[in-house]
Design a protein around this motif. Structure first.
Motif, PDB file in Angstrom:
ATOM      1  N   LEU A  83      -6.803  -0.643  -2.266  1.00  0.00           N
ATOM      2  CA  LEU A  83      -6.258  -1.799  -1.072  1.00  0.00           C
ATOM      3  C   LEU A  83      -5.395  -2.497  -1.740  1.00  0.00           C
ATOM      4  O   LEU A  83      -5.052  -2.679  -2.712  1.00  0.00           O
ATOM      5  N   ALA A  84      -4.463  -3.205  -0.340  1.00  0.00           N
ATOM      6  CA  ALA A  84      -3.514  -4.143  -0.912  1.00  0.00           C
ATOM      7  C   ALA A  84      -3.565  -5.245  -0.138  1.00  0.00           C
ATOM      8  O   ALA A  84      -4.258  -5.453   1.142  1.00  0.00           O
ATOM      9  N   PHE A  85      -3.226  -6.380  -0.703  1.00  0.00           N
ATOM     10  CA  PHE A  85      -3.282  -7.748  -0.124  1.00  0.00           C
ATOM     11  C   PHE A  85      -2.004  -8.588   0.061  1.00  0.00           C
ATOM     12  O   PHE A  85      -0.798  -8.371  -0.384  1.00  0.00           O
ATOM     13  N   ASP A  86      -1.955  -9.228   1.298  1.00  0.00           N
ATOM     14  CA  ASP A  86      -0.847  -9.990   1.532  1.00  0.00           C
ATOM     15  C   ASP A  86      -1.432 -11.435   1.425  1.00  0.00           C
ATOM     16  O   ASP A  86      -2.126 -11.847   2.205  1.00  0.00           O
ATOM     17  N   ASP A  87      -1.379 -12.094   0.423  1.00  0.00           N
ATOM     18  CA  ASP A  87      -1.582 -13.485   0.180  1.00  0.00           C
ATOM     19  C   ASP A  87      -0.674 -14.509   0.666  1.00  0.00           C
ATOM     20  O   ASP A  87      -0.105 -15.358  -0.323  1.00  0.00           O
ATOM     21  N   ALA A  88      -0.560 -14.638   1.874  1.00  0.00           N
ATOM     22  CA  ALA A  88       0.371 -15.472   2.659  1.00  0.00           C
ATOM     23  C   ALA A  88       1.787 -15.325   1.997  1.00  0.00           C
ATOM     24  O   ALA A  88       2.623 -16.211   1.749  1.00  0.00           O
ATOM     25  N   MET A 125       0.636   9.740   1.600  1.00  0.00           N
ATOM     26  CA  MET A 125       0.436   8.474   2.262  1.00  0.00           C
ATOM     27  C   MET A 125       1.489   8.388   3.343  1.00  0.00           C
ATOM     28  O   MET A 125       2.809   8.007   3.146  1.00  0.00           O
ATOM     29  N   VAL A 126       1.340   8.444   4.885  1.00  0.00           N
ATOM     30  CA  VAL A 126       2.205   8.446   5.697  1.00  0.00           C
ATOM     31  C   VAL A 126       2.050   7.106   6.436  1.00  0.00           C
ATOM     32  O   VAL A 126       3.087   6.745   7.205  1.00  0.00           O
ATOM     33  N   ALA A 127       1.187   6.286   6.199  1.00  0.00           N
ATOM     34  CA  ALA A 127       1.011   5.038   6.975  1.00  0.00           C
ATOM     35  C   ALA A 127       0.101   4.101   6.242  1.00  0.00           C
ATOM     36  O   ALA A 127      -0.597   4.704   5.269  1.00  0.00           O
ATOM     37  N   ALA A 128      -0.005   2.809   6.499  1.00  0.00           N
ATOM     38  CA  ALA A 128      -0.963   2.073   6.053  1.00  0.00           C
ATOM     39  C   ALA A 128      -1.753   1.240   7.276  1.00  0.00           C
ATOM     40  O   ALA A 128      -0.877   0.647   8.109  1.00  0.00           O
ATOM     41  N   MET A 129      -2.851   1.112   7.332  1.00  0.00           N
ATOM     42  CA  MET A 129      -3.542  -0.272   8.279  1.00  0.00           C
ATOM     43  C   MET A 129      -3.830  -1.278   7.486  1.00  0.00           C
ATOM     44  O   MET A 129      -4.290  -1.338   6.405  1.00  0.00           O
ATOM     45  N   SER A 130      -3.765  -2.407   8.333  1.00  0.00           N
ATOM     46  CA  SER A 130      -4.016  -3.567   7.788  1.00  0.00           C
ATOM     47  C   SER A 130      -4.845  -4.529   8.853  1.00  0.00           C
ATOM     48  O   SER A 130      -4.619  -4.253  10.017  1.00  0.00           O
ATOM     49  N   ILE A 131      -5.426  -5.552   8.209  1.00  0.00           N
ATOM     50  CA  ILE A 131      -6.220  -6.427   9.101  1.00  0.00           C
ATOM     51  C   ILE A 131      -5.576  -7.729   8.853  1.00  0.00           C
ATOM     52  O   ILE A 131      -5.499  -8.156   7.637  1.00  0.00           O
ATOM     53  N   CYS A 162      -3.775 -10.952   4.698  1.00  0.00           N
ATOM     54  CA  CYS A 162      -4.085  -9.626   5.292  1.00  0.00           C
ATOM     55  C   CYS A 162      -4.782  -8.831   4.078  1.00  0.00           C
ATOM     56  O   CYS A 162      -4.344  -9.092   2.998  1.00  0.00           O
ATOM     57  N   VAL A 163      -5.268  -7.747   4.471  1.00  0.00           N
ATOM     58  CA  VAL A 163      -5.959  -6.584   3.385  1.00  0.00           C
ATOM     59  C   VAL A 163      -5.533  -5.287   4.197  1.00  0.00           C
ATOM     60  O   VAL A 163      -5.532  -5.022   5.389  1.00  0.00           O
ATOM     61  N   ALA A 164      -5.069  -4.188   3.399  1.00  0.00           N
ATOM     62  CA  ALA A 164      -4.467  -2.902   4.026  1.00  0.00           C
ATOM     63  C   ALA A 164      -4.933  -2.059   3.077  1.00  0.00           C
ATOM     64  O   ALA A 164      -5.240  -2.082   1.995  1.00  0.00           O
ATOM     65  N   ALA A 165      -5.105  -0.728   3.822  1.00  0.00           N
ATOM     66  CA  ALA A 165      -5.484   0.566   2.989  1.00  0.00           C
ATOM     67  C   ALA A 165      -4.732   1.644   3.642  1.00  0.00           C
ATOM     68  O   ALA A 165      -4.024   1.474   4.665  1.00  0.00           O
ATOM     69  N   GLY A 166      -4.586   2.548   2.778  1.00  0.00           N
ATOM     70  CA  GLY A 166      -3.657   3.667   3.296  1.00  0.00           C
ATOM     71  C   GLY A 166      -4.229   4.816   3.925  1.00  0.00           C
ATOM     72  O   GLY A 166      -5.281   5.018   4.103  1.00  0.00           O
ATOM     73  N   VAL A 167      -3.015   5.348   4.588  1.00  0.00           N
ATOM     74  CA  VAL A 167      -3.454   6.694   5.612  1.00  0.00           C
ATOM     75  C   VAL A 167      -2.698   7.722   5.204  1.00  0.00           C
ATOM     76  O   VAL A 167      -1.482   7.654   5.107  1.00  0.00           O
ATOM     77  N   ARG A 168      -3.401   9.074   4.830  1.00  0.00           N
ATOM     78  CA  ARG A 168      -2.975  10.080   4.477  1.00  0.00           C
ATOM     79  C   ARG A 168      -2.929  11.208   5.517  1.00  0.00           C
ATOM     80  O   ARG A 168      -3.983  11.283   6.216  1.00  0.00           O
ATOM     81  N   MET A 176       0.725  -1.064   0.075  1.00  0.00           N
ATOM     82  CA  MET A 176      -0.148  -0.008  -0.108  1.00  0.00           C
ATOM     83  C   MET A 176       0.792   1.189  -0.072  1.00  0.00           C
ATOM     84  O   MET A 176       0.552   2.178  -0.925  1.00  0.00           O
ATOM     85  N   LEU A 177       1.848   1.307   0.871  1.00  0.00           N
ATOM     86  CA  LEU A 177       2.770   2.370   0.771  1.00  0.00           C
ATOM     87  C   LEU A 177       3.671   2.580  -0.570  1.00  0.00           C
ATOM     88  O   LEU A 177       3.653   3.846  -0.592  1.00  0.00           O
ATOM     89  N   LEU A 178       4.177   1.716  -0.790  1.00  0.00           N
ATOM     90  CA  LEU A 178       5.008   1.619  -2.253  1.00  0.00           C
ATOM     91  C   LEU A 178       3.871   2.163  -3.294  1.00  0.00           C
ATOM     92  O   LEU A 178       4.630   2.743  -4.232  1.00  0.00           O
TER      93      LEU A 178
END
Length: 269
Positions: free
Chosen positions: A189-194, A214-220, A202-208, A143-145
């Motif tokens: 959205l960005a995913f980490d598929d194992a 974009m200074v951070a990203a949140m994931s579950i 996991c799934v992630a979204a950006g924080v601005r 997400m950050l990249l």
């Protein structure tokens, strides 16, 4: 509990109109707020006198935000503690889904976790605040990249770069990473598929922040045993909402709500 002061509320309503439109006339304010013309005139005069608004040169009946608003915003920006705000919002998101929630920032090719709230399930992701992982192997990292310009990306990952793998699913080439980041930008959205652990998705979204960066990203993060099409859709919504709320808390705004922000680069990797 104190009493809401109508005059103050009306003045703030006027200021908040400028979040959607940079220039407004007195007539615009009357039409949008449904206030009497005399009331609007008095409030505008007061806001101009206190430098919260200024009259547009050559257009005395039109107004824009004044320097006092900028000064207040600057003080707010200096006081924002990203890690503290991240922990608070991550906690709420974790309560909503009972899965592990992370917030991370990027440092070069790595991400560093600045906030974490664990799931209460016996089987959960084991992690720690301060942990560093390769960005290309994680949802938060991708997400950050995705916010890098083409030149920034190529500087960080020259075309011939071979990327380290953490699992058999990890991305190992700059070309493949570039292709994935294009999709991340399209979906928001960005995913980490194992890719960082064979047992976790996991799934992630950006924080601005207030600058739009974009200074951070949140994931579950979820063990693969609890990952399904149904849970995926729910977690996508939750992480979007959580990242949007954290963005709001650190000063980000967009007139159209929490959609994709304006593209700050003419082209992307």
């Amino acid at each position: 509990m104190g009493r809401n002061v109508p005059a103050v509320s009306r003045a703030l309503d006027i200021l908040e109109l400028f979040l959607q439109q940079p220039l407004l006339s007195a007539a615009d304010v009357v039409a949008r707020l449904g206030l009497p013309r005399t009331t609007v005139h008095e409030l505008l005069v007061t806001l101009v006198d206190r430098r919260y608004l200024v009259q547009v040169p050559g257009q005395p009946l039109r107004y824009r935000l004044g320097v006092r608003v900028f000064q207040l915003g600057s003080v707010f920006a200096e006081q924002v503690d990203l890690a503290r705000e991240a922990q608070l919002v991550a906690n709420d998101v974790a309560i909503a889904c009972d899965e592990t929630v992370h917030v991370a920032v990027r440092e070069g090719r790595d991400v560093i976790y600045i906030a974490r709230v664990d799931s209460t399930h016996p089987v959960r992701m084991v992690s720690a605040v301060g942990r560093r992982l390769p960005a290309h192997c994680t949802g938060v990292g991708k997400m950050l990249l995705s916010d890098l310009s083409p030149d920034q990306f190529d500087s960080l990952y020259p075309p011939s770069t071979r990327l380290a793998s953490m699992t058999p699913n990890s991305i190992t080439s700059a070309a493949r990473l570039k292709s994935v980041l294009k999709q991340v930008r399209q979906e928001g959205l960005a995913f980490d598929d194992a890719e960082s652990s064979e047992d976790v998705r996991c799934v992630a979204a950006g924080v601005r922040d207030h600058t739009g960066a974009m200074v951070a990203a949140m994931s579950i993060s979820v063990p693969t045993t609890r990952w399904s099409d149904g849970s995926r859709a729910k977690l996508m919504d939750l992480v979007r909402d959580g990242a949007a709320r954290l963005s709001d808390n650190v000063g980000y705004r967009t007139p159209a709500g929490y959609g994709a922000p304006p593209d700050r680069h003419a082209s992307r990797p």
